[in-house]
Design an enzyme around this catalytic site. Structure first.
Site, mmCIF file in Angstrom:
data_model
loop_
_atom_site.group_PDB
_atom_site.id
_atom_site.type_symbol
_atom_site.label_atom_id
_atom_site.label_comp_id
_atom_site.label_asym_id
_atom_site.label_seq_id
_atom_site.Cartn_x
_atom_site.Cartn_y
_atom_site.Cartn_z
ATOM 1 N N GLU A 55 -64.987 -31.772 -11.728
ATOM 2 C CA GLU A 55 -64.759 -30.369 -11.405
ATOM 3 C C GLU A 55 -64.954 -30.085 -9.915
ATOM 4 O O GLU A 55 -64.163 -29.386 -9.304
ATOM 5 C CB GLU A 55 -65.723 -29.522 -12.253
ATOM 6 N N ASP A 56 -65.995 -30.650 -9.325
ATOM 7 C CA ASP A 56 -66.397 -30.221 -7.979
ATOM 8 C C ASP A 56 -66.258 -31.261 -6.872
ATOM 9 O O ASP A 56 -66.612 -30.994 -5.731
ATOM 10 C CB ASP A 56 -67.859 -29.743 -7.998
#
Ligand code: MN
Length: 739
Positions: free
Chosen positions: A76-77
């Protein structure tokens, strides 16, 4: 700040055979890729995945879950993609990380539809592997614990989402501890003032409450010992602030009126007989409050919660609640599905472990799947989220079939829900119900312990109106499904008639086309549809133009030859009018006939938005499931409807024998002087017209605003009323409103 070694120590303590190396590798990978990132608090980002892993370790989850906790934000990051995760950590972790990444963006609460879609995705991901939900909840819990660094709007949004979605899911899965902490943190952030005030109020009472609890505990200990009933421990507790707040708000009471501000919980050894023995001792000490006794042991809640609940009148006359359950039941009450890991033998073989996971998955499926199963194809997302919210708070009632089978339903359920809970066929053909032997309306609310007999008739069909009285998603989905079917049948009918009407314009014999199965099928295929009915439906929905279908049937040359547009000359000669022919029919409501030009036998209804009045200019719109909806030409919705020109049809008022009275709302703007309202109502009464309602207001700029609802027969009558009002001295203007 938690260190990875602490997490590893917890895991090894719980599971001596755990693959610690996996956790170390996940830790290094996460540390490497989150390097340089920071949280809102200014701390290194890595603090978060470690904290999540630690929560999972404390829940005694396996090393795969703990490792996934460390990796959950990497895709996700950071720049790492899911295939890289797969090559380092294999399929199992990849599946979990992928599930988590997919539900990572469920944060746009402003758009209900998006939220609904995301919840649906999330629930589906959770069902694939229950660990996804446990990790997601751990993630949310840590974010909630550390949200003081976020901006207030963000804090509010996340807290609301926690209350709407995550706490209910935790509750649904029986995770009492997780739910409580999420709720209290969300409450504190969403309503900081209420929270502070309530905390102060409870704290002021705390010494007194604790003294009372101590006395209760001492009495119970003494009596259980005297009666030789073994127990493990007694816990006294003061009601949580969030549930207290909810109760005060819901029942509109003050804190002094809350009878269950304190409660005692008795944990017994792992045999349910001790629970019942303990209960009899408790009922011997204090008088129980009738009807407040609940046996969740004999009939567990569907989230597997088991306990005995009873309220008794304490020494000072103040009632309090006592919960009694075994140690094992207590673990399930606190940890829910996560508790299944707790009692697992650490030396379990791979096969048994798989079986245990499999059982668990089935349980979770049973709890969560009803939320999505029949809803997946449903377009109506807002409805879905409402249903979901309802299903997530199971305040259940238990009712019985005449044969004594227990049917568990959410509170507020009606015989319709009950019927669908037995079988969809029973629901579909339900015509009435008996509760405890008496015939009742289908909208009646079911109470605990009711014996319900459903009356059915084979030919009976569901009614759209049932949606107002059914609360379970099972019943609602089934009814909606049926309505959709109905709409399709109807649009096939409309489509067929529109096509026939077009054929008539071209002077092609009606049935020659629609009865020619092969031709119809060929044309349907041309549109990528498989059957003639699909083509009719498509015309009925307004997606396909009947003119184009006709062109395909006739071929370009013949089409142009027969096209009435090209035949104006001929028509003038023969004196024949355009193919449009008014066909009488169509009764909307009561005696109120509306002629639909050229189309026979269609259902018409009056648009609710503008409620057209006999004599006014009207326009028809082919509406899904409602046939032709007739609007006032001036209705504010008409311009929007005009976008789908092919669905607009000409309609006009038919002559009617009987006159129908209709209510119409008028707004008169007047000078602000006394007696205006009386003047207007007198003028209306003078022309023998009924008044349903009249009210006067004054606007900011000192203009009188008088709203009257009058009863009129038709446009002519209305014009007369408007004229009469206009003649009242002081009236500036009169207009019809709410159209
Ligand atoms: Mn996270």
């Amino acid at each position: 700040m938690i260190r990875i070694e602490e997490v590893i120590a917890t895991v090894s303590g719980n599971r001596p055979n755990a693959d610690i190396d996996l956790i170390r590798r996940a830790y290094l990978f996460s540390a490497l890729h989150h390097r340089g990132q920071t949280r809102a608090s200014g701390e290194p980002y890595l603090v978060h995945p470690i904290a999540v892993a630690n929560i999972l370790a404390e829940m005694r989850l396996d090393e795969v879950s703990v490792s996934t906790g460390l990796l959950h934000d990497v895709v996700e990051d950071t720049l790492v993609d899911i295939d890289t995760i797969r090559s380092y950590f294999g399929d199992e972790i990849t599946l979990l990380v992928d599930g988590l990444t997919k539900i990572a963006n469920i944060s746009d609460l402003s758009k209900e539809k998006q939220q609904a879609e995301n919840v649906r995705k999330m629930v589906l991901a959770m069902i694939t592997d229950v660990r996804v939900v446990l990790i997601k909840l751990a993630d949310r819990l840590h974010n909630m614990r550390t949200m003081q660094y976020l901006k207030p709007e963000k804090r509010e949004r996340i807290s609301q989402e926690t209350l709407d979605i995550y706490a209910p899911i935790a509750h649904r899965l029986g995770m009492g501890k997780m739910r409580s902490e999420l709720e209290d943190l969300a409450f504190q952030n969403l309503y900081p003032e209420d929270y502070k005030r309530l905390a102060i109020e409870v704290d002021a009472r705390r010494p007194e409450l604790e003294a009372a609890l101590e006395k209760i505990e001492a009495t119970i200990t003494e009596q259980l010992t005297a009666n030789e009933v073994p127990f493990v421990r007694i816990e006294g507790r003061v009601k949580r602030l969030y549930s207290l707040w909810k109760k005060l708000k819901k029942q509109k009471i003050i804190i002094e009126q809350v009878y269950d501000l304190i409660a005692a919980r008795i944990i017994t050894e792992n045999d349910r007989k001790y629970c019942y023995l303990t209960m009899s001792v408790i009922h011997n000490i204090w008088t129980p409050v009738p009807e407040r006794f609940k046996d969740w042991i004999a009939i567990p809640r569907d989230n597997l919660y088991q306990s005995l609940h009873t309220s008794v009148i304490g020494d000072g006359g103040q009632p309090f609640e006592v919960q009694i359950r075994t140690e094992e039941m207590h673990h399930v009450a606190e940890e829910g599905v996560a508790a299944h890991w707790k009692y697992k033998e650490s030396n379990l073989g791979k096969k048994e472990e798989d079986e245990a996971l499999d059982r668990l998955r089935k349980t979770v499926e049973k709890l969560l799947l009803p939320l999505v199963e029949e809803t997946r194809d449903n377009e109506d997302s807002e409805d879905f989220i409402e249903t979901l919210k309802l299903d997530l708070y199971p305040k259940d009632v238990y009712a019985f079939t005449p044969m004594g089978k227990v049917i568990q339903l959410p509170r507020g359920s009606t015989p319709i829900d009950f019927a669908y809970a037995i079988h969809s066929v029973v629901g579909d053909t339900c015509t009435g119900a008996k509760i405890n032997g008496r015939i009742v309306p289908l909208r009646s609310e079911i109470n605990n312990g009711d014996v319900i007999e459903i009356l059915t008739t084979q030919s009976s069909k569901p009614s759209g109106d049932w949606l107002n009285h059914a609360v379970t998603s099972r019943a609602r989905n089934r009814i909606r499904h049926w309505i959709t079917q109905q709409q399709r049948t109807e649009s096939i009918d409309i489509g067929r008639k529109l096509l026939e009407k077009e054929a008539e314009k071209f002077r092609v014999p009606l049935k020659k086309l629609t009865n020619n199965e092969t031709e119809m099928k060929r044309i349907a295929n041309d549109y990528g549809l498989s059957r003639p009915d699909d083509l009719f439906a498509s015309i009925g929905y307004g997606k396909t133009l009947p003119r184009n279908v006709l062109a395909k049937f006739l071929g370009a040359e013949k089409f142009s030859e027969l096209d009435p547009e090209n035949q104006k000359q001929t028509r003038l000669k023969t004196g024949m009018k355009t193919g449009m022919k008014a066909v009488r029919k169509l009764i909307g409501m009561g005696e109120d006939a509306i002629i639909v030009r050229g189309v026979d036998n269609l259902l018409t209804t009056r648009a609710k938005c503008c409620n057209p009045l006999r004599g006014e200019d009207i326009i028809g719109y082919i509406s899904l499931g409602k046939g032709i909806v007739v609007h006032n030409k001036r209705c504010k919705n008409v311009s929007q409807l005009m976008v789908n020109k092919e669905r607009i049809v000409d309609v006009e008022w038919a002559k009617s024998e009987k006159e129908q009275i209709q209510s119409v709302q008028l707004l008169a703007t007047t000078e602000n002087r006394t007696g205006m309202l009386a003047g207007i109502t007198n003028a209306i009464a003078d022309i023998k017209t009924g008044i349903r309602d009249a009210r006067a207001n004054v606007s900011k700029d000192d203009i009188g605003m008088i709203e009257v609802t009058v009863e009129v027969y038709d446009k002519k009558h209305l014009d007369k009323v408007v004229g009469a009002i206009e003649h009242v001295p002081g009236v500036i203007a009169v207009e019809r409103i709410n159209i």
